[in-house]
Scaffold this active site. Structure first.
Site, PDB file in Angstrom:
ATOM      1  CD  GLU D  60      -8.812   6.425  -0.392  1.00 26.98           C
ATOM      2  OE1 GLU D  60      -9.287   7.056  -1.360  1.00 26.98           O
ATOM      3  OE2 GLU D  60      -8.716   5.184  -0.383  1.00 26.98           O
ATOM      4  CG  HIS D 129      -1.162  -1.802  -2.769  1.00 28.30           C
ATOM      5  ND1 HIS D 129      -1.139  -1.242  -4.020  1.00 28.30           N
ATOM      6  CD2 HIS D 129      -2.475  -1.833  -2.411  1.00 28.30           C
ATOM      7  CE1 HIS D 129      -2.377  -0.970  -4.404  1.00 28.30           C
ATOM      8  NE2 HIS D 129      -3.201  -1.310  -3.447  1.00 28.30           N
TER       9      HIS D 129
HETATM   10  C1  LIG Z   1      -7.093   5.345  -3.510  1.00 30.23           C
HETATM   11  C2  LIG Z   1      -7.347   3.917  -3.219  1.00 30.23           C
HETATM   12  N1  LIG Z   1      -8.191   3.592  -2.246  1.00 30.23           N
HETATM   13  C3  LIG Z   1      -8.451   2.316  -1.954  1.00 30.23           C
HETATM   14  C4  LIG Z   1      -7.838   1.319  -2.642  1.00 30.23           C
HETATM   15  C5  LIG Z   1      -8.090  -0.140  -2.267  1.00 30.23           C
HETATM   16  N2  LIG Z   1      -8.896  -0.747  -3.310  1.00 30.23           N
HETATM   17  C6  LIG Z   1      -8.339  -1.468  -4.280  1.00 30.23           C
HETATM   18  S1  LIG Z   1      -9.450  -1.990  -5.366  1.00 30.23           S
HETATM   19  C7  LIG Z   1     -10.707  -1.255  -4.560  1.00 30.23           C
HETATM   20  C8  LIG Z   1     -12.083  -1.366  -5.073  1.00 30.23           C
HETATM   21  C9  LIG Z   1     -12.232  -0.750  -6.412  1.00 30.23           C
HETATM   22  O1  LIG Z   1     -13.523  -0.891  -6.844  1.00 30.23           O
HETATM   23  P1  LIG Z   1     -13.919  -0.664  -8.347  1.00 30.23           P
HETATM   24  O2  LIG Z   1     -13.477   0.668  -8.802  1.00 30.23           O
HETATM   25  O3  LIG Z   1     -15.372  -0.953  -8.462  1.00 30.23           O
HETATM   26  O4  LIG Z   1     -13.085  -1.728  -9.185  1.00 30.23           O
HETATM   27  P2  LIG Z   1     -13.169  -3.302  -9.169  1.00 30.23           P
HETATM   28  O5  LIG Z   1     -12.168  -3.779  -8.164  1.00 30.23           O
HETATM   29  O6  LIG Z   1     -14.559  -3.702  -8.840  1.00 30.23           O
HETATM   30  O7  LIG Z   1     -12.761  -3.718 -10.538  1.00 30.23           O
HETATM   31  C10 LIG Z   1     -10.249  -0.625  -3.430  1.00 30.23           C
HETATM   32  C11 LIG Z   1     -11.095   0.092  -2.473  1.00 30.23           C
HETATM   33  C12 LIG Z   1      -6.936   1.686  -3.640  1.00 30.23           C
HETATM   34  N3  LIG Z   1      -6.255   0.775  -4.336  1.00 30.23           N
HETATM   35  N4  LIG Z   1      -6.718   2.980  -3.922  1.00 30.23           N
END
Ligand SMILES: Cc1ncc(C[n+]2csc(CCOP(=O)(O)OP(=O)(O)O)c2C)c(N)n1
Ligand SMILES: Cc1ncc(C[n+]2csc(CCOP(=O)(O)OP(=O)(O)O)c2C)c(N)n1
Ligand SMILES: [Mg+2]
Ligand SMILES: [Mg+2]
Lengths: 343, 325, 343, 325
Positions: D60, D129
């Protein structure tokens, strides 16, 4: 110290190209101007004509000067609170710099920003940012704009060793590589964050260079006190960016002669450290090189006198400039020139 | 009674608590070897050693996160954020994690920590090093928010903050560091959530915080001497918990309320307290509630500009006088 | 896929130690419980008994299970919104998990937190964090506490591939190494952030492993679908942490069988990808291995039936549990149990 | 007039502006290929291609920084922060850089950008959220702050935001995504800083924003039908600039003011607007100013708890009725 480089074919690292005499004289001239102007700033503190804080880059001039000479006029510089030299190296006026430090209306920011935020957009000096790390992603955005508009402009972003440990560094590097943006990240490793040695708070020896591979970049270390070395690395990185080959990360080893900021007597330095680095003063190195290359002492003396004359003139102009008028308080929050948040 | 600067009161307060409780550890940027950029933590490394007093990298998220994780697992950390403006680089850890985790886990987790910071303007540091952001913290449920105006309060409220089982944001004011004041001898512990009436008056009640307290006192003196207006001054000291009893009580007595804050115009703590009064003691009010704030602009750097932007004694006097006139 | 390791002597990487039969049965049992419970959660969505969002880790169970078995009871787990399995693997009850997803008072958080924040402090499950990256520095803090108090506890922190691109990752890794803290960072690389392939937004191929060197750590990649492989790596990393040798960063390659969250049909996957990974389903791999090692099919069938029985019972308990009483709204903002901000 | 969901109005508004102005680019997490996690940006990649519509890493600070740098150098970016809670991980770029740089540079820099985000609660996403953080933005000088309540406003205010030369934070409300509403045909451009009187009444004035607007309207109907109280409802729409003329005018007409906001109790925008009224139209007020807010707690997740925490129609009715009674 030689430039060291690890990995990757299309390198931003320096080829050993010749630097012509004119360029060398410009490099020296610029280093002189940066040095003398900052020394004057120091004198003005002592006279209590500069309030607030101020961060000198005495001893680090070779880096700002080399990039200043290597960059295209429409390239962009993003730097930090320790940004007097970088801003001036793009062509910002001395009275604009000194005036801002003194809080005068002739200052680059009319006194509104202060020493930590020197900016001269017309000259491509896109701002000095006082919160560590913030300007790295901003420089990425400028590079995105250049790429999108196809202008071949490059964003150059200067920051310190301590900055490599903050999150924004990581995010900016990754995004710049993913989007293959024309941005050059220059870490000036002066061995200290504020008062704490960088080695005491960093997991690797070379805070920037040892992290380059985390972004698929080559690891580049350059002697930041040798303007020629920096100039070569700068040219290569700028060319790489302009050719569409993406960002570079350069670690320039250097040292600040004074404390972190105005308030800092720099007592944390081990004895002898400063002296050792004064031996490697970039101006000393450069003058000796020019002499060795056959530039007459008279030419050099004249250059020095000329730089001093400029600083003196700028000091007088700044001193004569009034404080900013109070109506500036309500100006320029918004693009319409005003500050009104209601009707 | 010893006389201490506000600056020295910070280290005195921390030291008092570290002596008492081994679980208290302290870390931040340049706080150990160098004693802090404002010299507020000089001597702590020497007294408590490098296990308890630590320098960190420039990694505010890691600093705050580490404080939270340590607090969840048995320590009582104090962490420094050098300038309060830098809360912006780690606000997630403060506002989303520290503030909410106890609630979200239905009380499974307790987070006893203190986040100290240098807040406020007046020292020509420009817009990114001079903000008063105690209102950012007040807006977040789950944070306690303290801002002392005197050396004694620094020590006493620091002790209360360290002993609190809740996370406390502790706002030290840069402009006050050099001020001297009496501090009680021996262990000094104050209480969170108690406002102090620092001057009693009959005509108007001025509600102030931190550096605005001495300024409001000076204004009250001038109002009395030059304009015959007798003003109460309340030092809020703690925004959360908020001593509404004292504040509203003092407002009700005079019928006129003024708030004096460094926050920019919109959504400062003055707005909150004014709204509480507008709801809860509306019928005690004899006239409009007036907020004296920094205008809604970033803070300019040059001395003349900065001084004209932050509420001054003259502006407080002038505003109260005109509104009462 | 074998475990690959680069550099550094005292490695957290797996030695090929024998894993005994009992441990293997526990690993299987735990994987079954995690799998069946999450599958049940999926069914409960379809019945509209689970509101809000929910993030399943179907296909990723080997990692949570292996660490669950390898960790000491007083070690700490920090995980993400995709944390049902990690929380359960520490011993949190199934009805506590399902109840929380359903917003019932029997939930681990009495319904106050929701699916993204599962926590069971008594079991060492120190929380699920829903903002990407936040829990890495928090885990560092727990490790600091263990180090300070000399308890030899270890903090284990699970996160996804996408998390390696956020600033907090970088800050946490650096500080953990600088302070040599007992923390194990486990990146579960399931190839996607939410809907975007990690390769499209990351400067390096292995988002965690290729960054290890930026913190002076060895680069460890493990087959995250093979519980034995993960178990060996986990043991080594936990031992290293307990011995005072500092943190490890492990990249476990895996895949989630379902979409990112409840709302996601996962249409962005190339055809055949899921099928390929289903071939490498950790439960399938593990059952086959146990059969090959001589465990009778009857024993395995019994284990499966037992896990299902537990899930059924937990489902009934959770369904029978009432919604949380409204007075919980004003509880537990503060340590005194209340929420009052004024007198 | 076409009928569009609030969700589809987002992409319609962005597309309208991208068609018009090549300098508008758009990026964020999962916004391009996937069309956004709330499906608010479906079709943009297809229409405008991968140079103008980009997926980013989970970074971000880099997203917001890139938007700022691009805006300073000739583009007009729109960036998405997926949930408004995540502003906490990049608040420095928003509050310290984007908001202040124009001022600090004495106007050298112009930063025309829009930061869009999904704000607010009601969808069981829990405390990290579901926040309403438009008050965080309102507190920062240098940011414009918009929060539409209808499909038409989404399009019209998006257009105004993109065309503004100042940085605009654009708060889309999660709870409204499915709502349908008429949107004028052809290019639709609204104006920042204009509140809308969405219902006229005689006895009380209710000031609301975003998801609280339909709720306040429903409450006003019930108040009229069941309790004979006739209420004006004002949709603030834009917190900065703030249409104080309309707001105070409507308050003065009825003599009673109620604010309805999702912000937690302390330092929400309701406090700001209430304080303005307490100062500027004190003598028009016939009774206390009452704020209806989320209590000062993180938002709980379970349906029953969440519904009882965010202001509901019933709570608005009940509060207005009791205060007027
Ligand atoms: C700071 C932030 N940005 C965006 C999000 C929205 N978000 C939730 S899960 C996710 C993807 C996370 O990917 P990863 O670290 O690969 O974990 P996975 O969900 O694949 O286990 C995103 C972008 C968030 N929760 N927090
Ligand atoms: C986010 C943030 N944290 C802390 C500071 C305070 N600070 C200002 S300069 C500085 C040291 C920076 O070190 P380095 O990056 O090495 O740059 P140098 O000053 O040596 O040029 C610190 C900690 C800051 N400005 N911003
Ligand atoms: Mg440095
Ligand atoms: Mg992933």
């Amino acid at each position: 110290m030689a430039t060291t480089v690890k990995r990757k074919p299309k390198a931003a690292s320096a080829a050993v190209t010749e630097i012509d005499r004119d360029t060398r004289l410009r490099l020296y001239q610029l280093q002189l101007e940066l040095r003398y102007c900052e020394k004057r700033a120091y004198d003005l503190f002592l006279q209590n004509l500069i309030k607030g804080t101020s961060h000198l880059a005495l001893g680090q001039e070779a880096i700002a000067a080399a990039f200043g000479v290597a960059m295209r006029p429409d390239d962009w510089t993003f730097c930090t609170y320790r940004g007097h030299a970088h801003t001036q190296a793009r062509g910002a006026s001395m009275e604009g710099v000194l005036g801002e430090l003194m809080g005068r209306v002739c200052g680059l920011l009319k006194g509104k920003g202060g020493s930590m935020h020197l900016t001269d957009v017309e000259k491509g000096a896109m701002g000095s940012y006082a919160i560590v790390g913030a300007h790295l992603p901003i420089a990425v955005g400028a590079a995105l704009s250049a790429q999108y508009r196809g202008t071949k402009q490059v964003a150059v972003c200067f920051f310190g060793d301590g900055t490599t440990n903050i999150g924004a560094f990581h995010e900016a590097l990754n995004l710049a590589v993913v989007w293959k943006l024309p941005v050059v990240f220059v870490c000036e490793n002066n061995l200290y964050m504020e008062y704490t040695p960088i080695s005491a708070v960093t997991a690797v020896e070379h805070p920037a260079a040892d992290r380059a591979s985390a972004y698929g970049l080559e690891s580049i270390i350059v002697d930041g006190n040798d303007a020629d070395e920096v100039y070569r690395v700068a040219q290569a990185a700028l060319a790489r960016a302009r050719d569409g080959d993406g960002p570079s990360l350069i670690e320039a080893k250097t040292y600040r002669h004074s404390g972190h900021s105005r308030a800092d007597p720099a007592k944390y330095r081990p004895p002898g450290e400063l002296e050792k680095w004064l031996e490697r003063d970039p101006l000393k190195i450069y003058r000796e090189r020019l002499v060795k290359l056959g530039v007459s002492r008279q030419v050099l003396d004249d250059m020095e006198a000329e730089a001093m004359r400029q600083v003196d003139a700028a000091t007088e102009t700044a001193k004569a400039s009034p404080p900013p008028p109070l109506e500036l308080i309500d100006r320029d929050v918004w693009a319409d020139g005003g500050s009104s948040w209601r009707n | 009674m010893a006389e201490l600067t506000y600056r020295d009161a910070v280290s005195a307060g921390i030291a008092q608590e570290m002596r008492r409780d081994e679980r208290v550890v302290f870390f931040g940027e340049d706080v150990a070897e160098a004693g802090g950029v404002f010299k507020t933590t000089v001597g702590l490394l020497e007294e408590f050693g490098p296990k308890r007093v630590r320098d960190t990298p420039i990694s505010e998220q890691a600093i705050i996160g580490a404080a939270m994780g340590a607090a969840m697992t048995g320590l009582r950390p104090i962490a420094e954020i050098m300038f309060s403006d830098f809360f912006a680089v780690c606000w997630d850890l403060v506002a989303n994690q520290i503030a909410k985790t106890r609630y979200m886990t239905a009380g499974q987790v307790t987070i006893p920590l203190v986040l100290r910071t240098a807040n406020g303007g007046g020292v020509r540091f420009g817009a990114q090093h001079s903000q008063s952001v105690e209102n950012w913290a007040m807006a977040i449920p789950g944070l306690k928010v303290v801002a002392p105006s005197s050396s004694a309060d620094v020590v006493g409220l620091m002790a209360a903050a360290v002993r609190s089982d809740d996370p406390v944001l502790f706002f030290e004011h840069k402009f006050l560091f050099g001020n001297k004041g009496e501090v009680p001898d021996g262990e000094h512990v104050d209480e969170l959530g108690v406002a102090k009436v620092v001057r009693e008056g009959k005509d108007a009640t001025i509600i102030a915080l931190a550096a605005m307290v001495p300024r409001s006192l000076a204004a009250a003196q001038e109002l009395e001497a030059d304009h015959g207006i007798s003003a109460t001054v309340v030092d809020v000291r703690s925004l959360v918990p908020l001593d509404t009893r004292t504040i509203l009580g003092e407002v009700a007595k005079t019928g006129r309320m003024f708030t004096v804050e460094e926050n920019p115009r919109l959504c400062g703590w003055g707005a909150e307290i004014a709204s509480i009064a507008a709801e809860e003691c509306f019928y005690d009010l004899d006239g409009p509630i007036v907020r004296i704030t920094t205008p809604h602009v970033p803070l300019p750097a040059a001395d003349a500009l900065e001084d004209a932007t932050i509420p001054s004694v003259a502006r407080i006097v002038e505003t109260v006088r005109t509104s009462m006139g």
